[in-house]
Scaffold this motif. Structure first.
Motif: not given
Ligand code: KG4
Ligand code: ZN
Length: 345
Positions: A114-135
Motif C-alpha cells: 500500500x505504502x509503495x503504491x501510494x504515489x500512484x494516487x497522484x497525477x504526477x505518478x511513477x511508472x515501474x520499474x523503479x526503486x522504492x525507499x520505504x521508510x
C-alpha cells in the motif's frame, strides 16, 4: 470497479473508496488515535479497541461521501499485515463481514505494498520499474519494483526502522509522540554546525541500514549536555534534533543514490511516514537533479498510514481476479513483500 479500503494495522484508522475504472479516489477519511500520546508510544490493546469504536461509523461516512450510500462497492480490501495482530484483526473481520454481507470479493492487502503504491494516487505518478525507499515506523527498506507485485528487497534495517529512530529520539529530547514531526519541528530552529552525528553503514558497500547506533549517539550527546538539574536548554534540543535529522536524511540519500546506480534504474519512489519529512524530500530532489533520476512521493497525508493506499493496492489485485476464497481468515503480523504474488495483467 469501486473498492472499499480499510487500514487498521497500527494506530491510524483509515477508510477510502477507490474507483479503478475512473482511476480516481472517490472518498477517504482518517482518524488518528490520540489515546497513545499519554504512553509515548502505541499500546496495541488500546489501538485495537479504538479501531472497533471508530471503524464502522467511518466506513458509513466514507461510503456516503463516495456516493455509495445504500449501495455496495464492488470489492473490499483490508490490511492483512504486517502490523499489530489485534489491530489487524479488527479491520480484517469488518472487511470480511461486509464483503460477505454484500456478496462481493474481499482481499487482504500487504500494508507496505500500500505504502509503495501510494504515489500512484497522484497525477504526477511513477511508472515501474523503479526503486522504492520505504521508510515508516516499522520498516526501512529499499525495494526494486520491476512491476506492481514484483518486489525484490535490496536492503533493510538491521535494527530500528527510520521512523522508530525518530520516535525514540523525540522521547529522549522530551518532544512527545509521534516523534517524527516533533523532531522535524524542533530541528527547524537548530544550528546545523553545532553537532555532527555519524552516518551509519555508509562507509561500506551494501544497502542495509542501521539506526540503533545513532540512537545511542543521541543519548550520549543528550547526557553530556544536561544541566545540574538534568534539564536540556531548548537551543540544545533544537541543535540535537537538527543533527539527528541531518544524519538520517544524509544516510537515506546516500543509500538511495547507491541503489539507483547499482540497479541502473532512473526513478525513485519515497513512501511511508518518514517520507513526509520535508528535509528528506528536499535532499532527494537535489540528488535527483544532480544525478539525473526522477523522484516521486505521495501527498503528505498519504505518506503516513491511510485507507486510500489500501483501497488502491486492493483494487489492482481485485481487478486482476485475486480474492480470499476460504471462509476462515488470517492476518499476517509478519509478512515480507517478497512473498506476494505478481499481479496478473
Ligand atoms: O507509515 P507510518 O504512518 O506507520 C507505519 O507504517 O509505521 O509511519 C509512521 C512513522 C512514525 O515513526 C513517525 O514518527 C514517522 O513516520 N514520521 C516522520 C514524519 N512524519 C511521520 N518522521 C520524520 N519526519 C516527519 N515529518
Ligand atoms: Zn505504515
Amino acid at each position: 470497479m469501486k473498492v472499499l479500503g480499510i487500514e487498521s494495522s497500527c494506530d491510524d484508522t483509515g477508510v477510502a473508496v477507490y474507483d479503478a475504472g475512473a482511476e480516481r479516489l472517490l472518498a477517504h477519511r482518517l482518524a488518528s488515535q490520540t489515546v497513545h500520546q499519554a504512553y509515548g508510544g502505541v499500546v496495541p490493546e488500546l489501538a485495537a479497541r479504538d479501531h472497533i469504536r471508530i471503524l464502522l461509523p467511518l466506513v458509513r461516512r466514507v461510503l456516503d461521501e463516495a456516493g455509495l450510500a445504500g449501495a455496495a462497492p464492488d470489492g473490499v480490501a483490508y490490511t492483512r499485515g504486517p502490523g499489530l495482530a489485534g489491530a489487524l484483526l479488527v479491520g480484517a473481520s469488518l472487511g470480511r463481514t461486509l464483503a460477505w454481507g454484500w456478496g462481493v470479493p474481499a482481499l487482504g492487502v500487504h500494508h507496505m505494498e500500500g505504502h509503495l503504491l501510494a504515489p500512484m494516487l497522484e497525477d504526477h505518478r511513477p511508472s515501474p520499474p523503479f526503486i522504492a525507499l520505504l521508510v515508516s515506523g516499522g520498516h526501512s527498506q529499499l525495494v526494486d519494483v520491476a512491476a506492481p507485485g514484483r518486489y525484490r528487497i535490496l536492503g533493510a534495517t538491521l535494527d530500528d526502522a527510520a521512523g522508530e529512530a525518530f520516535d525514540k529520539t523525540a522521547k529522549l529530547l522530551g518532544l512527545g509522540y509521534p516523534g517524527g514531526p516533533a523532531v522535524a519541528r524542533a530541528a527547524e530552529g537548530g544550528d546545523p554546525g553545532r553537532f555532527r552525528f555519524p552516518r551509519p553503514m555508509t562507509d561500506r558497500p551494501g544497502l542495509d541500514f542501521s539506526f540503533s547506533g545513532l540512537k545511542t549517539y543521541t543519548l550520549t550527546t543528550v547526557e553530556q549536555h544536561r544541566d545540574a538539574a538534568g534539564a536540556l536548554d531548548p537551543q540544545t534540543v533544537a541543535d540535537i534534533a537538527r543533527a539527528f535529522e541531518e544524519a538520517v536524511v544524509d544516510t537515506l540519500a546516500i543509500k538511495c543514490r547507491r541503489a539507483l546506480r547499482e540497479s541502473g534504474r532512473d526513478c525513485l519512489v519515497i513512501a511511508g511516514g518518514v517520507g513526509a519529512n520535508r528535509r528528506l524530500r528536499q535532499r532527494l530532489e537535489q540528488e535527483a537533479g544532480a544525478e539525473g533520476f526522477r523522484v516521486f512521493y505521495p501527498r503528505l497525508e498519504f505518506c503516513t498510514d491511510n485507507g486510500a493506499m489500501i483501497a488502491y493496492a486492493g483494487a489492482l489485485r481485485l481487478a486482476a481476479g485475486e480474492r480470499i476464497e476460504e471462509a476462515a481468515f488470517e492476518v499476517r503480523p509478519r509478512w515480507s513483500l517478497e512473498d506476494l504474488p505478481p499481479i496478473s495483467e
